[in-house]
Design a protein around this motif. Structure first.
Motif, PDB file in Angstrom:
ATOM      1  N   TYR A 242      -6.891 -15.850  -0.342  1.00  9.68           N
ATOM      2  CA  TYR A 242      -7.157 -17.188  -0.759  1.00  9.68           C
ATOM      3  C   TYR A 242      -5.810 -18.172  -0.361  1.00  9.68           C
ATOM      4  O   TYR A 242      -5.942 -19.197  -0.341  1.00  9.68           O
ATOM      5  CB  TYR A 242      -7.387 -17.578  -2.317  1.00  9.68           C
ATOM      6  N   LEU A 243      -4.666 -17.467   0.419  1.00 12.32           N
ATOM      7  CA  LEU A 243      -3.774 -18.096   0.627  1.00 12.32           C
ATOM      8  C   LEU A 243      -2.889 -17.059   1.905  1.00 12.32           C
ATOM      9  O   LEU A 243      -2.748 -15.852   1.548  1.00 12.32           O
ATOM     10  CB  LEU A 243      -2.703 -18.360  -0.326  1.00 12.32           C
ATOM     11  N   GLU A 244      -2.276 -17.760   2.853  1.00  9.43           N
ATOM     12  CA  GLU A 244      -1.612 -17.165   4.018  1.00  9.43           C
ATOM     13  C   GLU A 244      -0.597 -18.285   4.353  1.00  9.43           C
ATOM     14  O   GLU A 244      -0.862 -19.165   4.956  1.00  9.43           O
ATOM     15  CB  GLU A 244      -2.326 -16.729   5.215  1.00  9.43           C
ATOM     16  N   LYS A 245       0.652 -18.067   3.918  1.00  7.69           N
ATOM     17  CA  LYS A 245       1.786 -19.084   4.149  1.00  7.69           C
ATOM     18  C   LYS A 245       2.815 -18.090   4.822  1.00  7.69           C
ATOM     19  O   LYS A 245       3.876 -17.741   4.076  1.00  7.69           O
ATOM     20  CB  LYS A 245       2.073 -19.772   2.997  1.00  7.69           C
ATOM     21  N   LEU A 246       3.007 -17.758   5.993  1.00  2.00           N
ATOM     22  CA  LEU A 246       3.921 -16.715   6.510  1.00  2.00           C
ATOM     23  C   LEU A 246       4.749 -17.395   7.360  1.00  2.00           C
ATOM     24  O   LEU A 246       4.753 -18.625   7.859  1.00  2.00           O
ATOM     25  CB  LEU A 246       3.210 -16.091   7.640  1.00  2.00           C
ATOM     26  N   VAL A 247       6.153 -16.984   7.392  1.00  6.14           N
ATOM     27  CA  VAL A 247       7.099 -17.763   8.285  1.00  6.14           C
ATOM     28  C   VAL A 247       6.822 -17.660   9.651  1.00  6.14           C
ATOM     29  O   VAL A 247       6.296 -16.792  10.214  1.00  6.14           O
ATOM     30  CB  VAL A 247       8.406 -17.099   7.992  1.00  6.14           C
ATOM     31  N   SER A 248       7.237 -18.504  10.432  1.00  7.46           N
ATOM     32  CA  SER A 248       6.781 -18.793  11.863  1.00  7.46           C
ATOM     33  C   SER A 248       7.252 -17.626  12.759  1.00  7.46           C
ATOM     34  O   SER A 248       6.660 -17.182  13.540  1.00  7.46           O
ATOM     35  CB  SER A 248       7.290 -20.306  12.476  1.00  7.46           C
ATOM     36  N   ASP A 249       8.407 -17.066  12.588  1.00  9.78           N
ATOM     37  CA  ASP A 249       9.019 -16.247  13.139  1.00  9.78           C
ATOM     38  C   ASP A 249       8.906 -14.732  12.690  1.00  9.78           C
ATOM     39  O   ASP A 249       9.586 -13.840  12.990  1.00  9.78           O
ATOM     40  CB  ASP A 249      10.416 -16.198  13.724  1.00  9.78           C
ATOM     41  N   ILE A 250       7.608 -14.583  11.931  1.00 13.22           N
ATOM     42  CA  ILE A 250       7.483 -13.061  11.359  1.00 13.22           C
ATOM     43  C   ILE A 250       7.191 -12.082  12.646  1.00 13.22           C
ATOM     44  O   ILE A 250       7.581 -10.950  11.987  1.00 13.22           O
ATOM     45  CB  ILE A 250       6.135 -13.030  10.491  1.00 13.22           C
ATOM     46  N   ASP A 251       7.038 -12.235  13.540  1.00 13.24           N
ATOM     47  CA  ASP A 251       6.884 -11.424  14.708  1.00 13.24           C
ATOM     48  C   ASP A 251       8.344 -10.818  15.028  1.00 13.24           C
ATOM     49  O   ASP A 251       8.422  -9.489  15.584  1.00 13.24           O
ATOM     50  CB  ASP A 251       6.198 -11.863  16.035  1.00 13.24           C
ATOM     51  N   GLN A 252       9.323 -11.426  14.649  1.00 16.52           N
ATOM     52  CA  GLN A 252      10.627 -10.920  14.668  1.00 16.52           C
ATOM     53  C   GLN A 252      11.493 -10.340  13.420  1.00 16.52           C
ATOM     54  O   GLN A 252      12.570 -10.064  13.433  1.00 16.52           O
ATOM     55  CB  GLN A 252      11.633 -11.976  15.443  1.00 16.52           C
ATOM     56  N   ARG A 253      10.564 -10.284  12.346  1.00 21.84           N
ATOM     57  CA  ARG A 253      11.263  -9.951  11.169  1.00 21.84           C
ATOM     58  C   ARG A 253      10.662  -8.396  10.488  1.00 21.84           C
ATOM     59  O   ARG A 253       9.293  -8.180  10.897  1.00 21.84           O
ATOM     60  CB  ARG A 253      10.814 -11.034  10.237  1.00 21.84           C
ATOM     61  N   THR A 254      11.320  -7.896   9.706  1.00 21.24           N
ATOM     62  CA  THR A 254      10.911  -6.850   8.940  1.00 21.24           C
ATOM     63  C   THR A 254      10.109  -7.419   7.666  1.00 21.24           C
ATOM     64  O   THR A 254      10.743  -8.241   6.878  1.00 21.24           O
ATOM     65  CB  THR A 254      11.919  -6.135   8.442  1.00 21.24           C
ATOM     66  N   ALA A 255       8.911  -7.169   7.500  1.00 22.12           N
ATOM     67  CA  ALA A 255       8.273  -7.732   6.063  1.00 22.12           C
ATOM     68  C   ALA A 255       8.440  -6.536   4.974  1.00 22.12           C
ATOM     69  O   ALA A 255       8.230  -5.499   5.236  1.00 22.12           O
ATOM     70  CB  ALA A 255       6.769  -7.874   6.526  1.00 22.12           C
ATOM     71  N   LEU A 256       8.771  -7.324   3.785  1.00 20.87           N
ATOM     72  CA  LEU A 256       9.193  -6.276   2.487  1.00 20.87           C
ATOM     73  C   LEU A 256       8.063  -6.975   1.692  1.00 20.87           C
ATOM     74  O   LEU A 256       8.141  -7.870   1.102  1.00 20.87           O
ATOM     75  CB  LEU A 256      10.173  -6.687   2.050  1.00 20.87           C
ATOM     76  N   ILE A 257       6.614  -6.284   1.751  1.00 26.36           N
ATOM     77  CA  ILE A 257       5.705  -6.701   0.699  1.00 26.36           C
ATOM     78  C   ILE A 257       6.093  -6.399  -0.497  1.00 26.36           C
ATOM     79  O   ILE A 257       6.615  -5.155  -0.960  1.00 26.36           O
ATOM     80  CB  ILE A 257       4.206  -5.942   1.017  1.00 26.36           C
ATOM     81  N   ILE A 258       5.803  -7.181  -1.574  1.00 31.43           N
ATOM     82  CA  ILE A 258       6.141  -6.674  -3.212  1.00 31.43           C
ATOM     83  C   ILE A 258       4.745  -7.033  -4.049  1.00 31.43           C
ATOM     84  O   ILE A 258       4.227  -8.167  -3.812  1.00 31.43           O
ATOM     85  CB  ILE A 258       7.387  -7.358  -3.663  1.00 31.43           C
ATOM     86  N   ASP A 259       4.751  -6.110  -4.763  1.00 34.09           N
ATOM     87  CA  ASP A 259       3.442  -6.259  -5.444  1.00 34.09           C
ATOM     88  C   ASP A 259       3.528  -5.081  -6.695  1.00 34.09           C
ATOM     89  O   ASP A 259       3.872  -3.860  -6.298  1.00 34.09           O
ATOM     90  CB  ASP A 259       2.063  -5.796  -4.982  1.00 34.09           C
ATOM     91  N   PRO A 260       3.422  -5.242  -7.814  1.00 32.13           N
ATOM     92  CA  PRO A 260       3.626  -4.296  -8.934  1.00 32.13           C
ATOM     93  C   PRO A 260       2.567  -3.162  -8.484  1.00 32.13           C
ATOM     94  O   PRO A 260       2.993  -1.831  -9.148  1.00 32.13           O
ATOM     95  CB  PRO A 260       3.395  -4.958 -10.401  1.00 32.13           C
ATOM     96  N   MET A 261       1.393  -3.285  -8.117  1.00 23.12           N
ATOM     97  CA  MET A 261       0.311  -2.091  -8.339  1.00 23.12           C
ATOM     98  C   MET A 261      -0.348  -2.019  -6.912  1.00 23.12           C
ATOM     99  O   MET A 261      -0.801  -3.098  -6.367  1.00 23.12           O
ATOM    100  CB  MET A 261      -0.753  -2.811  -9.205  1.00 23.12           C
ATOM    101  N   LEU A 262      -0.490  -0.908  -6.747  1.00 14.29           N
ATOM    102  CA  LEU A 262      -1.269  -0.347  -5.548  1.00 14.29           C
ATOM    103  C   LEU A 262      -2.267   0.621  -5.929  1.00 14.29           C
ATOM    104  O   LEU A 262      -2.053   1.648  -6.367  1.00 14.29           O
ATOM    105  CB  LEU A 262      -0.365   0.550  -4.401  1.00 14.29           C
ATOM    106  N   ALA A 263      -3.395  -0.039  -6.222  1.00 16.02           N
ATOM    107  CA  ALA A 263      -4.660   0.696  -6.900  1.00 16.02           C
ATOM    108  C   ALA A 263      -5.668   1.609  -5.846  1.00 16.02           C
ATOM    109  O   ALA A 263      -5.114   2.583  -5.532  1.00 16.02           O
ATOM    110  CB  ALA A 263      -5.196  -0.286  -7.889  1.00 16.02           C
ATOM    111  N   THR A 264      -6.694   0.752  -5.517  1.00 16.71           N
ATOM    112  CA  THR A 264      -7.498   1.258  -4.578  1.00 16.71           C
ATOM    113  C   THR A 264      -7.005   1.091  -2.996  1.00 16.71           C
ATOM    114  O   THR A 264      -7.575   1.925  -2.241  1.00 16.71           O
ATOM    115  CB  THR A 264      -9.094   0.513  -4.558  1.00 16.71           C
ATOM    116  N   GLY A 265      -5.795   0.252  -2.988  1.00 15.94           N
ATOM    117  CA  GLY A 265      -5.323  -0.106  -1.781  1.00 15.94           C
ATOM    118  C   GLY A 265      -6.035  -0.970  -0.742  1.00 15.94           C
ATOM    119  O   GLY A 265      -5.380  -1.428   0.199  1.00 15.94           O
ATOM    120  N   GLY A 266      -6.978  -1.534  -1.170  1.00 12.10           N
ATOM    121  CA  GLY A 266      -7.629  -2.775  -0.395  1.00 12.10           C
ATOM    122  C   GLY A 266      -6.983  -3.995  -0.278  1.00 12.10           C
ATOM    123  O   GLY A 266      -6.783  -4.365   0.827  1.00 12.10           O
TER     124      GLY A 266
END
Ligand code: PRP
Ligand code: URA
Ligand code: MG
Length: 208
Positions: free
Chosen positions: A113-137
Motif C-alpha cells: 500500500y506504499l512505496e516511497k523510496l529514495v531516488s538514488d536507491i540503485d547506488q545504495r545498500t538497502a537495510l530492510i527492517i521488520d520484526p517478523m519474517l513469517a511465511t516470507g511473502g
C-alpha cells in the motif's frame, strides 16, 4: 544468501524478555528498539573501512572510516517502524525508504500500500527492517520492489524468523543477507511464528 543468527548474550537476553506474555507496550517498544541497534551492529560488522590522517593532541595519526558505503534503511510498515530509532541511532545519516505491506489474515498474502523510496536507491545498500519474517511473502515482495528500483545490495534485519519463510525467500532471492536474533521453530496453522512474539505490529502500536 546467508542467514546470520545473532547469538550474542545481550541479544538473547533481550529477546527472552520480549517473548514474555504480559509485556507492556512501553517495554515491547524499548526492547524492539534496542534489538534493532544490536542487529545493526552485527550486520555492519564487515563493512569495508579506509584509512585517513587527522591531527590529534599528540600530532598526526591514522584513523579509519567506513568506505563510501551509502545506505538506505527500509522499514516495512507498520511493525518495522518499531526498530527504526534503534537502527538510526547507529547510522544517523542514513536515508529512509518506506514500504507499506499488510498481510491478509486469511490468505497470508501481502498487499503493497506504499512505496516511497529514495531516488538514488540503485547506488545504495538497502537495510530492510521488520520484526517478523513469517511465511516470507512480505519480504519477497519488498525485495522485488527494491530490485525493480535497481537496488543490488540488500540486507534484512528481523527479530524473529521462521525456517519455512527463510527457505521460501532463499529460493527466490538467494543473494539476500539476513540477520535475525532467532530462527524459531515453525509457523502455526495461522501463519504465526512459534514461539515467536505474537502480533508484533499490535504490540508495538498498542492496537487490539
Ligand atoms: O512473512 P509474512 O508471512 O509475510 O509475515 C510477516 C509480516 O507480517 C507482519 O506485518 P503485518 O502484515 O501484520 O502488518 P503490520 O506491521 O501493519 O502489523 C510483520 O511485521 C511482517 O511484515
Ligand atoms: O508471528 C507473526 C507472524 C506475522 N506477523 C506477526 O506479527 N507475527
Ligand atoms: Mg501485524
Amino acid at each position: 544468501m546467508a542467514v546470520h543468527e545473532v547469538r550474542h548474550p545481550l541479544v538473547q537476553h533481550k529477546l527472552g524478555k520480549l517473548r514474555e506474555k504480559e509485556i507492556s507496550t512501553k517495554r515491547f517498544r524499548e526492547l524492539t528498539g534496542e534489538l534493532g541497534t544490536l542487529l545493526t551492529y552485527e550486520a555492519t560488522r564487515n563493512f569495508e573501512t579506509e584509512s585517513y590522517s587527522i591531527d590529534t593532541w599528540a600530532g598526526t595519526t591514522t584513523v579509519e572510516k567506513i568506505k563510501g558505503k551509502k545506505l538506505t534503511v527500509v522499514p516495512i510498515l507498520r511493525a518495522g517502524v518499531g526498530m527504526m530509532d534503534g537502527v538510526l541511532s547507529l547510522i544517523p545519516s542514513a536515508k529512509v525508504s518506506v514500504v507499506g505491506l499488510a498481510r491478509d489474515e486469511e490468505t497470508l498474502e501481502p498487499t503493497v500500500y506504499l512505496e516511497k523510496l529514495v531516488s538514488d536507491i540503485d547506488q545504495r545498500t538497502a537495510l530492510i527492517i521488520d520484526p517478523m519474517l513469517a511465511t516470507g511473502g512480505t519480504l519477497i515482495e519488498t525485495v522485488n520492489i527494491l530490485k525493480r528500483a535497481g537496488c543490488k545490495d540488500i540486507m534484512g534485519l528481523f527479530l524473529v524468523a521462521a525456517p519455512e519463510g527463510i527457505e521460501k525467500v532463499l529460493a527466490i532471492h538467494p543473494d539476500l543477507e539476513i540477520y535475525t536474533a532467532s530462527v524459531d521453530e515453525r509457523l502455526n496453522e495461522n501463519g504465526y511464528i512459534l514461539p515467536g512474539l505474537g502480533d508484533a505490529g499490535d504490540k508495538i502500536f498498542g492496537t487490539r
